[in-house]
Design a protein around this motif. Structure first.
Motif, PDB file in Angstrom:
ATOM      1  N   GLU A 177      -2.106   1.577  11.458  1.00 12.90           N
ATOM      2  CA  GLU A 177      -1.656   2.445  10.370  1.00 12.90           C
ATOM      3  C   GLU A 177      -0.133   2.448  10.338  1.00 12.90           C
ATOM      4  O   GLU A 177       0.520   2.108  11.323  1.00 12.90           O
ATOM      5  N   THR A 178       0.414   2.793   9.186  1.00 11.02           N
ATOM      6  CA  THR A 178       1.855   2.931   9.059  1.00 11.02           C
ATOM      7  C   THR A 178       2.140   3.899   7.922  1.00 11.02           C
ATOM      8  O   THR A 178       1.244   4.274   7.169  1.00 11.02           O
ATOM      9  N   VAL A 179       3.389   4.295   7.822  1.00  7.81           N
ATOM     10  CA  VAL A 179       3.820   5.160   6.720  1.00  7.81           C
ATOM     11  C   VAL A 179       4.598   4.308   5.730  1.00  7.81           C
ATOM     12  O   VAL A 179       5.395   3.446   6.122  1.00  7.81           O
ATOM     13  N   ALA A 180       4.343   4.541   4.459  1.00  2.00           N
ATOM     14  CA  ALA A 180       5.055   3.815   3.409  1.00  2.00           C
ATOM     15  C   ALA A 180       5.510   4.799   2.336  1.00  2.00           C
ATOM     16  O   ALA A 180       4.897   5.853   2.137  1.00  2.00           O
ATOM     17  N   TRP A 181       6.584   4.411   1.664  1.00  2.00           N
ATOM     18  CA  TRP A 181       7.162   5.253   0.615  1.00  2.00           C
ATOM     19  C   TRP A 181       7.211   4.475  -0.693  1.00  2.00           C
ATOM     20  O   TRP A 181       7.451   3.273  -0.700  1.00  2.00           O
ATOM     21  N   ILE A 182       7.000   5.188  -1.780  1.00  3.42           N
ATOM     22  CA  ILE A 182       7.249   4.639  -3.108  1.00  3.42           C
ATOM     23  C   ILE A 182       8.414   5.402  -3.708  1.00  3.42           C
ATOM     24  O   ILE A 182       8.420   6.630  -3.736  1.00  3.42           O
ATOM     25  N   ASP A 183       9.421   4.665  -4.139  1.00  4.99           N
ATOM     26  CA  ASP A 183      10.603   5.249  -4.773  1.00  4.99           C
ATOM     27  C   ASP A 183      10.501   4.973  -6.279  1.00  4.99           C
ATOM     28  O   ASP A 183      10.638   3.832  -6.719  1.00  4.99           O
ATOM     29  N   TYR A 184      10.242   6.031  -7.054  1.00  3.26           N
ATOM     30  CA  TYR A 184       9.995   5.841  -8.487  1.00  3.26           C
ATOM     31  C   TYR A 184      10.607   6.989  -9.282  1.00  3.26           C
ATOM     32  O   TYR A 184      10.314   8.156  -9.029  1.00  3.26           O
ATOM     33  N   LYS A 185      11.477   6.643 -10.195  1.00  2.00           N
ATOM     34  CA  LYS A 185      12.132   7.618 -11.073  1.00  2.00           C
ATOM     35  C   LYS A 185      12.764   8.769 -10.285  1.00  2.00           C
ATOM     36  O   LYS A 185      12.525   9.943 -10.549  1.00  2.00           O
ATOM     37  N   ASP A 186      13.578   8.384  -9.287  1.00  2.55           N
ATOM     38  CA  ASP A 186      14.337   9.336  -8.466  1.00  2.55           C
ATOM     39  C   ASP A 186      13.456  10.270  -7.638  1.00  2.55           C
ATOM     40  O   ASP A 186      13.926  11.302  -7.145  1.00  2.55           O
ATOM     41  N   LYS A 187      12.191   9.928  -7.478  1.00  2.00           N
ATOM     42  CA  LYS A 187      11.306  10.688  -6.595  1.00  2.00           C
ATOM     43  C   LYS A 187      10.752   9.758  -5.527  1.00  2.00           C
ATOM     44  O   LYS A 187      10.579   8.556  -5.767  1.00  2.00           O
ATOM     45  N   LYS A 188      10.483  10.315  -4.353  1.00  2.00           N
ATOM     46  CA  LYS A 188       9.920   9.531  -3.261  1.00  2.00           C
ATOM     47  C   LYS A 188       8.530  10.080  -2.916  1.00  2.00           C
ATOM     48  O   LYS A 188       8.362  11.289  -2.737  1.00  2.00           O
ATOM     49  N   TYR A 189       7.579   9.168  -2.812  1.00  2.00           N
ATOM     50  CA  TYR A 189       6.201   9.536  -2.529  1.00  2.00           C
ATOM     51  C   TYR A 189       5.801   8.924  -1.191  1.00  2.00           C
ATOM     52  O   TYR A 189       5.945   7.719  -0.984  1.00  2.00           O
ATOM     53  N   ARG A 190       5.296   9.750  -0.285  1.00  2.00           N
ATOM     54  CA  ARG A 190       4.985   9.313   1.086  1.00  2.00           C
ATOM     55  C   ARG A 190       3.477   9.151   1.257  1.00  2.00           C
ATOM     56  O   ARG A 190       2.696  10.013   0.843  1.00  2.00           O
ATOM     57  N   TYR A 191       3.077   8.055   1.903  1.00  2.00           N
ATOM     58  CA  TYR A 191       1.665   7.792   2.163  1.00  2.00           C
ATOM     59  C   TYR A 191       1.484   7.265   3.589  1.00  2.00           C
ATOM     60  O   TYR A 191       2.336   6.538   4.102  1.00  2.00           O
ATOM     61  N   THR A 192       0.369   7.621   4.199  1.00  2.00           N
ATOM     62  CA  THR A 192      -0.055   6.980   5.436  1.00  2.00           C
ATOM     63  C   THR A 192      -1.111   5.947   5.077  1.00  2.00           C
ATOM     64  O   THR A 192      -2.130   6.279   4.467  1.00  2.00           O
ATOM     65  N   ILE A 193      -0.849   4.694   5.424  1.00  2.00           N
ATOM     66  CA  ILE A 193      -1.736   3.594   5.061  1.00  2.00           C
ATOM     67  C   ILE A 193      -2.429   3.069   6.316  1.00  2.00           C
ATOM     68  O   ILE A 193      -1.795   2.862   7.347  1.00  2.00           O
ATOM     69  N   HIS A 194      -3.704   2.842   6.217  1.00  2.81           N
ATOM     70  CA  HIS A 194      -4.478   2.280   7.328  1.00  2.81           C
ATOM     71  C   HIS A 194      -4.743   0.797   7.072  1.00  2.81           C
ATOM     72  O   HIS A 194      -4.915   0.378   5.924  1.00  2.81           O
ATOM     73  N   PHE A 195      -4.765   0.021   8.143  1.00  5.29           N
ATOM     74  CA  PHE A 195      -5.072  -1.394   8.003  1.00  5.29           C
ATOM     75  C   PHE A 195      -5.879  -1.867   9.210  1.00  5.29           C
ATOM     76  O   PHE A 195      -5.873  -1.236  10.274  1.00  5.29           O
TER      77      PHE A 195
END
Length: 208
Positions: A177-195
């Motif tokens: 697993e890891t943490v990933a961020w999406i940077d979109y329209k001056d906002k940041k969205y945090r997710y924990t992704i499993h693999f």
């Protein structure tokens, strides 16, 4: 029926993975397809793609759905008629479907050396912690691609740049697993992704 793996990610979310071992005819025989789905299958020049498409319909059956329960929006995102969220992927001889009460994304990719050639197209920040001499280099590149692709499917904003809008923090393959961020329209969205890895493939799944 080669249902390879079922993952109960949480009480709302299930991932099913299919290992494609059947012939085209064996996969087709028990299925009833919508006319446009049949047209799509017949229009595919590669039998590998045909078998991938049909294996996804078998995964739908494993969830209790049929091809008639699945439809796509104008962006090509799949949906289920009962309102559940779904994401679909296939690569070579594996396919996967994730179904959830919330937005989800899934991706499978085969480990291939040539991913190094395109790495600069989907990686920026991650080069800071990747080492080419690392024995896990190809596997990590593949995991990063899968993480970003699964998030792209979840977030569903067409044209979002993997390189500029997605950031995957340092991880070890064994972490799964890891943490990933999406940077979109001056906002940041945090997710924990499993693999997870199996038979030279990586599968990643994202849950909102």
């Amino acid at each position: 029926m080669p249902l390879f793996k079922t993952i109960e990610a949480n009480s709302q979310t299930t991932v099913k993975i299919w290992k494609i071992e059947e012939s085209h005819d064996e996969l087709m025989q028990p299925l009833t397809l919508k006319p446009n789905s049949m047209e799509r299958v017949l229009g595919m020049k590669s039998q590998l793609h045909q078998r991938g498409f049909l294996s996804v319909r078998h995964l739908l059956r494993a969830f209790g759905y049929t091809d008639f329960d699945l439809f796509y929006d104008e962006h090509g995102k799949p949906h289920l008629k009962d309102g559940k969220h779904i994401s679909i992927t296939h690569s070579f001889n594996f396919s996967a479907v994730i179904v959830s009460d919330v937005e989800v994304g899934v991706d499978i990719e085969k480990h291939r050396d040539k991913i190094q050639i395109i790495a600069h197209k989907f990686i920026d920040y991650e080069f800071d912690y990747l080492q080419k001499e690392d024995l896990d280099y190809i596997r990590k590149l593949t995991a990063i691609w899968c993480v970003k692709e699964s998030l792209y499917k979840l977030f569903c904003v067409p044209g979002l740049s993997f390189k500029n809008c997605f950031l995957v923090i340092p991880f070890n393959i064994t972490d799964e697993e890891t943490v990933a961020w999406i940077d979109y329209k001056d906002k940041k969205y945090r997710y924990t992704i499993h693999f997870l890895e199996f038979e030279g493939f990586t599968c990643a799944y994202a849950i909102a």
